[in-house]
Structures are given as C-alpha cells and as structure tokens.
Scaffold this motif. Structure first.
Motif, mmCIF file in Angstrom:
data_model
loop_
_atom_site.group_PDB
_atom_site.id
_atom_site.type_symbol
_atom_site.label_atom_id
_atom_site.label_comp_id
_atom_site.label_asym_id
_atom_site.label_seq_id
_atom_site.Cartn_x
_atom_site.Cartn_y
_atom_site.Cartn_z
ATOM 1 N N LEU A 252 0.832 -1.210 0.000
ATOM 2 C CA LEU A 252 0.000 0.000 0.000
ATOM 3 C C LEU A 252 0.866 1.260 0.000
ATOM 4 C CD1 LEU A 252 -2.905 -0.878 2.466
ATOM 5 C CD2 LEU A 252 -3.097 -0.444 0.010
ATOM 6 N N GLY A 253 1.913 1.253 0.814
ATOM 7 C CA GLY A 253 2.802 2.409 0.876
ATOM 8 C C GLY A 253 3.536 2.637 -0.436
ATOM 9 N N TRP A 254 4.007 1.551 -1.023
ATOM 10 C CA TRP A 254 4.727 1.652 -2.291
ATOM 11 C C TRP A 254 3.803 2.168 -3.383
ATOM 12 C CZ3 TRP A 254 5.415 -0.133 -7.293
ATOM 13 C CH2 TRP A 254 6.714 -0.067 -7.801
ATOM 14 N N LYS A 255 2.574 1.658 -3.395
ATOM 15 C CA LYS A 255 1.591 2.090 -4.395
ATOM 16 C C LYS A 255 1.285 3.579 -4.233
ATOM 17 C CE LYS A 255 -3.139 1.188 -5.989
ATOM 18 N NZ LYS A 255 -4.349 0.336 -5.793
ATOM 19 N N ALA A 256 1.144 4.035 -2.991
ATOM 20 C CA ALA A 256 0.846 5.443 -2.748
ATOM 21 C C ALA A 256 2.008 6.333 -3.192
ATOM 22 C CB ALA A 256 0.541 5.662 -1.267
ATOM 23 N N TYR A 257 3.232 5.893 -2.896
ATOM 24 C CA TYR A 257 4.395 6.716 -3.254
ATOM 25 C C TYR A 257 4.551 6.825 -4.764
ATOM 26 C CZ TYR A 257 9.099 8.595 -3.378
ATOM 27 O OH TYR A 257 10.176 9.394 -3.635
#
Length: 466
Positions: free
Chosen positions: A376-381
């Motif tokens: 989720l964090g990677w996708k958001a970044y």
C-alpha cells in the motif's frame, strides 16, 4: 531493528519499508488516536508563552503545556525504538511524570545535557548500510517540541523549490516540478548527489545559519548541544564534531536551513530546479550549460564544506536519470510522463522476496497481512507513474510468487489435490497441478490461476497495483 527504522521517513524509492509518509518532525495530520499517555504533569509555572520573532521566548514557547502535549502525541504515534537509556515510550512516560519539573528547569537554565544517540545500521537493498542515530524518547520529545515552534517561523523563508520535510509538501511535488521543467524543453539534468550529507554537516556553519533565523540564546544553546552529543556504538560513546544524526525530529529542519543557501543562489540565477532533502536536480537546455551549473554547485557546496559524490552525480539527459525513484519518458504527442525507475522496481521485488522468504508456516492470509502495509505504501508513493503495463506486470509477478508459496505450503500431491478440489477446481485441473507439485514456480501459473484467482487474493486483502 524494525522499530528503529520508524525514526526516519520511509523511502519506497530506496526500497525502504514502513509507514510511508509518516516522518519524524514533518508537519502532517494529527495521529488518528488522541489517546496519548500524558506524562507531563506540568509544573505550575508552565505558562502559555507565545514565540516572538527576534525577541527570544522561543524556548518558553516550546515548553508550554499545549505544545508539549502535541509533541508527545507525535512521538507516541511514531512508536520509535528506545534510546541508550533502554526506555520505550510508555516507560519514558512513567519516568518523567515526577521528574519533568526538574527537566524543564534545566532546559530553561541551560543546564540540560542530551543523552548520546544510539547507533543503528539499516541495510539498504544494494548491500550497503545507512547509519541511524536514535535519541532517547525524552530527547525526541524535546526536539519535537522545539520543531513545532521553530518550523512555523523558519519554513516560510525557504525556497519554493525545496519540497522535502516541509508542511504541505512531499516528494510528488518535486517530481511534478521536474516533469514540468523537462516538458518545457529543458532536457538536460544536473543530477547532484551529496556524499554522506547527514554525516558531514559542519556544526559551526550550520549554527551560523540557524542564528541568522532565530534570536533565542536558549534555543541556540540547546540545538548546539544536540549536534554535539556523542553516539553510542557497542557500549562506547564516540564524540562527534560533524553531522546531524538521522533519527531526530530536528535533523530535517536543520538540513533545510543549511541547504537553503544553495537554493537561494540557484534562484538568484533563475535556474529551474527541484530539491528534496539532499537530492537536487537542476534542469537546463544543453550539456554545456549543465557543466557550468555543476561547476557552480561544486563551489556552493564547497563553501558549506559539503562534498559532491562524483560517482553518482552527472550532467546527462533527463530521460536517462532517476529522481526520487521516478524516471521520465516521452509519450505520444511529446508529452513527458512519469514511470517507476528500474532501480525502484528492483528494490520492490527484493523487498517482497525478503518479506516472503521465510513464511514459517504462516497461512496465506497471514502472509498477505504482512505484505499489505508495504504494498500500500509503495503504491501510494509511486502513484504518479503513468505506466499501466508495468503495474499489471508487477501485479502478475506478485500473485505468481504467492501462488508458488502456497504450493510449497501444501507440499504433498495428495494435499494439493484435496485442497484444490475443495476450492472448486475440476478433478482434471487439481490432478495436473498436483502431479507437478514440486515445480513450485513453473506450476504456480496457468492452471493454478483458475483456482487462486485475482478475486481470491482480493478476498485476502492483497492490494492491486494496477
């Protein structure tokens, strides 16, 4: 170790995990829970002092009840590791309930001495390590309280080209600015990487720049104390005369104070550039112009006693370099778009392999739960990336890996056959998958896809990248 990593912002572009976007000291939204343990039973003389620019009073403002409570909520929400005193957040809360009046008095009188920071080495995907200095929870509280008073006074004077660790700004803003410059025809980038920036900050130069922005002897003295505090490595405290340790709430603000001088010099010459922390890209129209800018930057950084990493810095085509994990490419109609840089993609796969390497008998639901925060964090970044095909390929690769892990969990052909038929697979499909049960990777595609479908992984809560 995982707790220690929370002391600094996670950088998915560098293959780091954690709670993306939550950085010590960054002015972001309040934590979702306000149930902060409040250890600060205030001394009756703690007032509601407000900072006055140029007239002192900043330290008193930092130590007001309201400011300390807000700082404590932030420190508690970040859930950082203990410092050299071995006390975590809850233990620190208990320890300072009775001692806070004395601590506050020592701070106001200039007698307070910070504890040494605890050295922690964080591995990078390329095999190297990043040094992190973990202050005690008490010192993080004091630094955060200082930050909340200093940032509103100092930040408005920073360059509009600076995007790192500032309220209301983020890495996406820097990437968008870079894309806009290239779209205007500035296809050459002066890509500057500073060698061990946080380890080489000159204290005297930094404090000179800080003193020009704030007028409070108590704050100046306390910041200097935090810069000079030693670092504990293997039980031995090592004196430090350079650098500002990554891990403290004040470090990002102090870095921006120092590097703002370079920003203003580039602005004065009308250059198009974007800076995020110590990553700075300047966009020009030709290689020759880029070489002139690079020579100018060497002079500017040299004046601050900082060193450019020549191996990682270059004057080159903007389409052949990465910035904050992103690369640029030209689509139809000559529109400049963003993509995830190859190194960032490799780091993503390396991190996924690391997170799923030792499943230890965990169920697939538990494995997905472990992956979910990072994905989720990677996708958001990397939400700015305009490459649908790459997202689809990553989705397919991730599900392929999870299917292979699932087959390894089932192990025996009889188990594979029984479970697959129980999940609705036909006898033929279950038998063929079970017959090749030990060829994990090759057997975890095609036929198995019809059983462990996208909907199956959706049901487990695995985020889709595409």
């Amino acid at each position: 170790m995982s707790k220690a990593m929370r002391q600094m912002p996670a950088r998915p572009d560098k293959g780091e995990s954690g709670r993306v976007g939550v950085a010590l000291g960054e002015a972001q939204r309040d934590p979702s829970s306000d149930e902060a343990c409040d250890p600060l039973l205030e001394h009756p003389h703690t007032g509601l002092a407000k900072p006055k620019v140029g007239t002192g009073g900043l330290l008193e403002a930092a130590l007001t009840r309201q400011n300390l409570q807000a700082a404590w909520k932030r420190v508690k929400a970040n859930k950082g590791a203990a410092g050299v005193d071995g006390l975590d957040v809850e233990q620190t809360a208990q320890a300072i309930r009775q001692s806070w009046p004395d601590i506050r008095q020592a701070l106001l009188m200039g007698h307070y001495r910070p504890s040494p920071v605890r050295k922690v080495m964080i591995p990078k995907p390329d095999g190297s390590q990043r040094e992190l200095g973990i202050p005690t929870v008490l010192d993080r509280l004091i630094q955060q309280a200082l930050l909340q008073v200093l940032q509103p006074l100092i930040d408005p004077g920073f360059s509009e080209h600076s995007h790192g660790f500032r309220p209301g700004r983020r890495a996406h803003d820097a990437v968008k600015a870079a894309r806009a410059y290239v779209q205007t025809g500035k296809h050459v980038v002066v890509d500057v990487d500073l060698a061990k920036f946080f380890d080489r900050v000159n204290h005297d130069i930094l404090m000179d720049r800080v003193s020009k922005r704030i007028d409070d002897a108590g704050v100046i003295r306390l910041i200097r104390a935090y810069l000079n505090v030693g670092i504990m490595d293997g039980g031995v405290v090592i004196d430090r005369h350079l650098g500002t340790p990554q891990g403290g709430p004040l470090s990002p603000l102090l870095a921006n104070v120092l590097l703002d001088e370079v920003d203003k010099a580039l602005e004065a010459r009308g250059h198009s550039f974007a800076r995020y922390a110590d990553d700075c890209n300047v966009y020009v129209g030709s290689i020759k112009a880029g070489e002139r800018v690079m020579a100018y930057l060497r002079k500017l950084y040299g004046g601050l006693k900082l060193q450019i990493n020549e191996a990682k810095s270059a004057v080159a085509s903007a389409f052949g370099r990465q910035f904050l994990g992103y690369a640029l490419w030209v689509a139809k109609g000559r529109e400049v778009k963003c993509a995830v840089a190859k190194k960032a993609l490799d780091n993503f796969k390396a991190r996924i392999r690391q997170l799923t390497r030792r499943t230890g008998g965990r169920s697939m639901a538990q494995t997905v739960e472990k992956l979910r925060p990072y994905v989720l964090g990677w996708k958001a970044y990397f939400g700015l990336a305009q490459t649908p095909r790459v997202w689809r390929e990553l989705d397919e690769w991730l599900r392929h890996r999870l299917r292979a892990i699932q087959l390894r969990h089932w192990k025996r052909p009889k188990t594979i056959y029984r479970v697959l038929t129980g999940m609705g697979a036909t006898d033929d499909v279950a038998a063929r998958v079970a017959g090749n049960g030990h060829r994990w990777w090759r057997n975890s595609a095609k036929l198995l896809n019809s059983v462990l479908t996208m909907a199956y992984f959706d049901g487990l809560g695995l985020p889709r990248l595409s």
